[in-house]
Design a protein around this motif. Structure first.
Motif, PDB file in Angstrom:
ATOM      1  N   ARG A  45     117.054  24.618  -1.935  1.00 51.86           N
ATOM      2  CA  ARG A  45     118.303  24.413  -1.189  1.00 51.86           C
ATOM      3  C   ARG A  45     118.044  24.351   0.309  1.00 51.86           C
ATOM      4  O   ARG A  45     117.152  25.024   0.826  1.00 51.86           O
ATOM      5  N   ASP A  46     118.861  23.570   0.996  1.00 52.03           N
ATOM      6  CA  ASP A  46     118.763  23.405   2.439  1.00 52.03           C
ATOM      7  C   ASP A  46     119.446  24.584   3.127  1.00 52.03           C
ATOM      8  O   ASP A  46     120.676  24.718   3.081  1.00 52.03           O
ATOM      9  N   VAL A  47     118.666  25.444   3.754  1.00 52.98           N
ATOM     10  CA  VAL A  47     119.230  26.627   4.405  1.00 52.98           C
ATOM     11  C   VAL A  47     119.705  26.337   5.826  1.00 52.98           C
ATOM     12  O   VAL A  47     120.346  27.187   6.448  1.00 52.98           O
ATOM     13  N   SER A  48     119.402  25.155   6.329  1.00 49.10           N
ATOM     14  CA  SER A  48     119.823  24.812   7.696  1.00 49.10           C
ATOM     15  C   SER A  48     121.263  24.316   7.746  1.00 49.10           C
ATOM     16  O   SER A  48     121.889  24.314   8.805  1.00 49.10           O
TER      17      SER A  48
ATOM     18  N   ASP B 235     123.440  31.819  -7.811  1.00 41.84           N
ATOM     19  CA  ASP B 235     122.540  31.413  -6.723  1.00 41.84           C
ATOM     20  C   ASP B 235     123.295  31.327  -5.397  1.00 41.84           C
ATOM     21  O   ASP B 235     123.511  30.246  -4.828  1.00 41.84           O
TER      22      ASP B 235
ATOM     23  N   ALA C 222     123.745  33.596  -1.600  1.00 43.38           N
ATOM     24  CA  ALA C 222     123.365  34.702  -0.717  1.00 43.38           C
ATOM     25  C   ALA C 222     124.628  35.492  -0.370  1.00 43.38           C
ATOM     26  O   ALA C 222     125.642  34.893   0.010  1.00 43.38           O
TER      27      ALA C 222
ATOM     28  N   PRO D  31     124.036  25.393   5.410  1.00 45.10           N
ATOM     29  CA  PRO D  31     124.621  26.103   4.266  1.00 45.10           C
ATOM     30  C   PRO D  31     126.140  25.950   4.187  1.00 45.10           C
ATOM     31  O   PRO D  31     126.815  25.678   5.184  1.00 45.10           O
TER      32      PRO D  31
ATOM     33  N   HIS E 285     122.583  22.376  -1.004  1.00 45.00           N
ATOM     34  CA  HIS E 285     122.846  23.278   0.116  1.00 45.00           C
ATOM     35  C   HIS E 285     122.802  24.735  -0.318  1.00 45.00           C
ATOM     36  O   HIS E 285     123.223  25.082  -1.431  1.00 45.00           O
ATOM     37  N   ALA E 286     122.301  25.572   0.557  1.00 45.22           N
ATOM     38  CA  ALA E 286     122.408  27.014   0.341  1.00 45.22           C
ATOM     39  C   ALA E 286     123.881  27.412   0.407  1.00 45.22           C
ATOM     40  O   ALA E 286     124.675  26.786   1.124  1.00 45.22           O
TER      41      ALA E 286
ATOM     42  N   ILE F  34     126.438  30.727   1.029  1.00 42.28           N
ATOM     43  CA  ILE F  34     126.547  32.097   1.536  1.00 42.28           C
ATOM     44  C   ILE F  34     127.970  32.578   1.303  1.00 42.28           C
ATOM     45  O   ILE F  34     128.931  31.849   1.569  1.00 42.28           O
TER      46      ILE F  34
END
Length: 321
Positions: free
Chosen positions: A2-5, A176, A178, A7, A152-153, A155
């Motif tokens: 996943r793209d953490v930039s 999945d 955060a 999210p 995408h990440a 949160i």
């Protein structure tokens, strides 16, 4: 991976577009900065209060495919969901759940949360029942979003024990996502402070299960404590609350995120001074009518201090005199 930039950020609270107490103001004033940072990747979730939502929220159609599919899957089960923009500075996107429309799931979910997390729930605590429903709806939403958007990440930040069930379920179901849990003041701490106890001098020595049980809030305490232990990051809003949480919730917070109120300053100093003078004269007028004849004092040499808190006469310091 996943793209953490870039999210997707979800923030959930009982007070999203639903004014109950101070967290409403905290969230409302941080929204403009958060929207500026995250744009349409930022969503808030909470209960659908029909008395306030019709004037606070403008209904729109969700544009993000994963979020649209997630909402559709929930609606297909007969649960009503409002998606729109909260009409405040920043105009954030909100997802609000009609708690009553999911009440038919309550017994099933109460049994499940006991099996997976050992959290009890008495039958007649409406606030806890509503928190369980909100938690399951949030977990449902986040699980569907994470399943439908694998790029995408994701949160999720949960505020206070009323949103805590969702944090517990994200952990138990290994969704999945955060997770962050933020307590603004521990539940047991509020009750202990309101009672006649020497709180801070005895903080390290309280039998927390016993104290929560004596006050009839053991089940709520279990939600709050489980949420603090099930998330990736646990935060509070002050150093004193962090100290309190370490001993009452048995986890030292990973960080302190101070509440920052976005106070708009007056553009002209004289305007502020004029308003201050008018307001103070109104206070003086009230004081004269309320006290004079029984208790006289010089208003020119009087300082006024104000504090505010819900139902908390003692632990807000109002009884200090």
């Amino acid at each position: 991976m996943r793209d953490v930039s870039q999210p997707l950020l979800f923030e959930t609270s009982w007070e999203v577009a639903n004014k109950v107490g101070g967290i409403y103001t905290v969230i409302k004033t941080k929204v403009p900065v958060t929207v500026q940072e995250y744009g349409d990747r930022y969503h808030l979730t909470g209960p659908w209060n029909r008395f306030s939502a019709h004037v606070e929220v403008e209904e729109i159609e969700p544009e993000h495919p994963a979020i649209r599919k997630a909402i559709e899957s929930i609606r297909e089960q007969g649960i009503q969901v409002l998606y729109g923009r909260w009409l405040i500075d920043g105009a954030p996107r909100v997802i609000l759940f009609d708690i009553g429309s999911a009440a038919h799931k309550l017994d099933e979910w109460k049994g499940d949360v006991w099996r997976v997390a050992g959290i009890p729930s008495p039958p007649n605590d409406v606030e806890t029942n509503d928190a369980i429903i909100l938690g399951y709806l949030n977990a449902w939403l986040f699980e569907e979003v994470a399943k439908n958007d694998t790029e995408h990440a994701v949160i999720a930040q949960f505020h206070e024990w009323q949103a805590g069930i969702g944090a517990v379920l994200c952990n138990k179901r290994k969704i999945d996502v955060a997770t962050i849990f933020t307590t603004h003041a521990t539940l047991l701490g509020r009750y202990l402070c309101a009672g006649n106890v020497d709180f801070y001098n005895h903080l390290k020595h309280f039998n927390v299960d016993e104290e929560a049980g004596k006050r009839g809030i053991y089940h709520r305490y279990c939600i709050e404590r489980a949420a603090a232990h099930c998330v990736d990051v646990f935060t509070t809003v002050s150093n004193i609350t962090a100290y309190e949480a370490e001993y009452l919730l048995k986890r030292k917070p990973d960080g302190v995120l101070p509440n920052g109120l976005n106070v708009v300053k007056f553009s002209a100093m004289h305007e502020f001074q004029n308003l201050h003078q008018v307001a103070k004269e109104r206070i003086n007028h009230f004081v004269r009518g309320h006290f004079y004849g029984h208790y006289n004092f010089d208003l020119e040499n009087t300082l006024y201090f104000f504090t505010a808190g819900r139902y908390e006469y003692r632990n807000k310091g109002l009884d200090m005199y």
